[in-house]
Design an enzyme around this catalytic site. Structure first.
Site, PDB file in Angstrom:
ATOM      1  N   ASP A  75       0.864  -1.185   0.000  1.00  0.00           N
ATOM      2  CA  ASP A  75       0.000   0.000   0.000  1.00  0.00           C
ATOM      3  C   ASP A  75       0.902   1.237   0.000  1.00  0.00           C
ATOM      4  O   ASP A  75       2.007   1.176  -0.521  1.00  0.00           O
ATOM      5  CB  ASP A  75      -0.962  -0.053   1.198  1.00  0.00           C
ATOM      6  CG  ASP A  75      -2.238   0.757   0.953  1.00  0.00           C
ATOM      7  OD1 ASP A  75      -2.111   1.903   0.489  1.00  0.00           O
ATOM      8  OD2 ASP A  75      -3.343   0.260   1.216  1.00  0.00           O
ATOM      9  N   HIS A 135       2.097   2.100  -3.199  1.00  0.00           N
ATOM     10  CA  HIS A 135       1.156   3.078  -3.747  1.00  0.00           C
ATOM     11  C   HIS A 135       1.693   4.501  -3.673  1.00  0.00           C
ATOM     12  O   HIS A 135       0.953   5.452  -3.864  1.00  0.00           O
ATOM     13  CB  HIS A 135      -0.203   2.976  -3.039  1.00  0.00           C
ATOM     14  CG  HIS A 135      -0.907   1.675  -3.287  1.00  0.00           C
ATOM     15  ND1 HIS A 135      -2.146   1.381  -2.780  1.00  0.00           N
ATOM     16  CD2 HIS A 135      -0.529   0.572  -3.981  1.00  0.00           C
ATOM     17  CE1 HIS A 135      -2.511   0.160  -3.154  1.00  0.00           C
ATOM     18  NE2 HIS A 135      -1.539  -0.346  -3.877  1.00  0.00           N
TER      19      HIS A 135
END
Ligand SMILES: *[C@@H]1O[C@H](CO)[C@@H](O)[C@H](O)[C@H]1NC(C)=O
Length: 391
Positions: free
Chosen positions: A217, A240
């Site tokens: 993430d 991310h």
């Protein structure tokens, strides 16, 4: 006169001798409290016994964790303590193999209301794979644990720590002041759900330098109430990216201000530098942000503002974000985009972005200039601009 200097001399000599006889730092080796470096024996009580003594010590102390694997259950190191405590970790702390053993608190290792804590070295292995499998299967799986969390803590230093396979975030900094994170490595597979590297919120004066995040993430996620955050020499990807947000989920929310990311490299990440807010009313804000001297290597969205976040279209249909974004500078950002659109500004129709600055941007896609798009945004651009600025 000579008597005086004689006694001074004696005092000095005594001080000198006592310095060597009595170490200034009492050391608590977890082994001497019953911890076994075998990866199987529950060491939680041994760690807590060492902590209790260290926390009660009027002098600064060191808790030493030697080489080996130490099994730790959910562990809360609670303050306030009487003096500074250093964890010197040569070994690995491992979580129970069955993720359910960590319960539903959201923590694995938690420091709460402690000031002056240093963590040097060490490796955390939360063995999150079982938890990710559970989540992917769609079953209900408890909330999942952040590997190491600091809540209401001041003057914290974390240096040389490695964390692998966290269930959720690796490291969370919540309601803290004056935190230095340096030379950490946070690693989890790129397909592991919600394994943020570092999450910071409601904290002032956090510095993160010289660190690597390869995770599933955000490499660093920056939540509401973050002020004076400095990030430098970050290597991110897969992951991310570095994300301010998601913000504006709550109607009443502290803002994010004075955040700098500099001299950093993103490799194969979904985003580079992102600001993200829910499409809902909120009094939150983002201001005085600098993204500078950043290299993008094959990044899907190198520069992005997304104020229309609304997963599954729940809780915000046809609404717009109340979060105001202003004074954000992107300077000297170069490299490659993995998609044709390298710059995407999708700001709130009711609260347009203001004072956005682009300076010396050179992002290509498949060896040609990438494109950019702008919605509800005002600002200026200068220097080399590739893609052409849409400001
Ligand atoms: C902004 O944050 C930096 C630390 O990153 C700090 O040194 C500086 O004083 C802050 N500026 C303001 C105006 O608060």
């Amino acid at each position: 006169m000579s008597n005086l200097s004689m006694s001074n001399c004696l005092q000095l000599a005594l001080l000198f001798v006592s310095f060597f006889i009595q170490p200034l730092h009492a050391d608590y080796n977890v082994i001497s409290f019953g911890a076994k470096p075998d990866g199987n024996t529950d060491a939680t009580q041994a760690f807590l016994k060492a902590w209790a003594l260290a926390c009660d010590s009027v002098t600064a102390t060191t808790i030493y964790i030697p080489k080996g694997r130490f099994l730790l259950r959910e562990t809360v190191f609670r303050g306030p303590c009487k003096n500074k405590i250093t964890f010197q970790i040569d070994g690995t702390l491992v979580a129970p193999l069955d993720f359910r053993a960590l319960g539903n608190s959201g923590y694995w290792i938690l420091f709460i209301k402690v000031n002056g804590i240093a963590v040097y070295g060490g490796r955390l292995d939360a063995r999150g794979a079982g938890f990710w499998d559970c989540r992917r299967s769609g079953k209900s799986c408890l909330v999942g644990a952040t590997s190491i969390t600091f809540n209401w803590a001041n003057d914290i230093r974390i240096s040389g720590l490695t964390s692998i396979d966290s269930q959720m975030s690796h490291l969370a900094i919540n309601r803290c002041n004056n935190v230095l994170v340096q030379n950490v490595k946070l690693i989890a597979p790129d397909q592991s759900p919600n394994t943020d590297g570092i999450h910071v919120q409601i904290s002032t004066g956090v510095t993160i330098t010289g660190s690597t995040m390869e995770t599933g993430d955000d490499c660093i996620s920056i939540g509401p109430g973050t002020k004076n955050l400095w990030m430098a020499n970050i290597r991110c990807g897969p992951g991310h990216g570095v994300s301010i947000g998601s913000l504006g989920k709550e109607a009443n929310e502290p803002g994010v201000e004075n955040v700098t990311l500099t001299n950093s490299v993103f490799t194969g990440s979904d985003n580079g530098v992102r600001i993200k807010s829910w499409a809902r009313p909120s009094n939150g804000f983002v201001q005085n942000i600098l993204f500078q001297s950043i290299v993008m290597r094959n990044v899907k969205n190198p520069i992005i503002i997304d104020q229309n976040y609304c997963p599954n279209n729940k809780g915000c249909p046809r609404q717009s974000s109340g979060v105001t974004i202003s004074r954000v500078t992107y300077r000297n950002i170069q490299g490659t985009s993995a998609t044709p659109k390298a710059v995407s500004f999708d700001c709130s129709p009711t609260n347009p972005c203001r004072g956005i600055r682009l300076q010396d941007i050179k992002l290509t896609y498949a060896n040609i200039a990438a494109t950019s798009s702008c919605k509800n945004i005002g600002g200026t651009s200068s220097g080399v601009l590739m893609p052409k600025s849409c400001l």
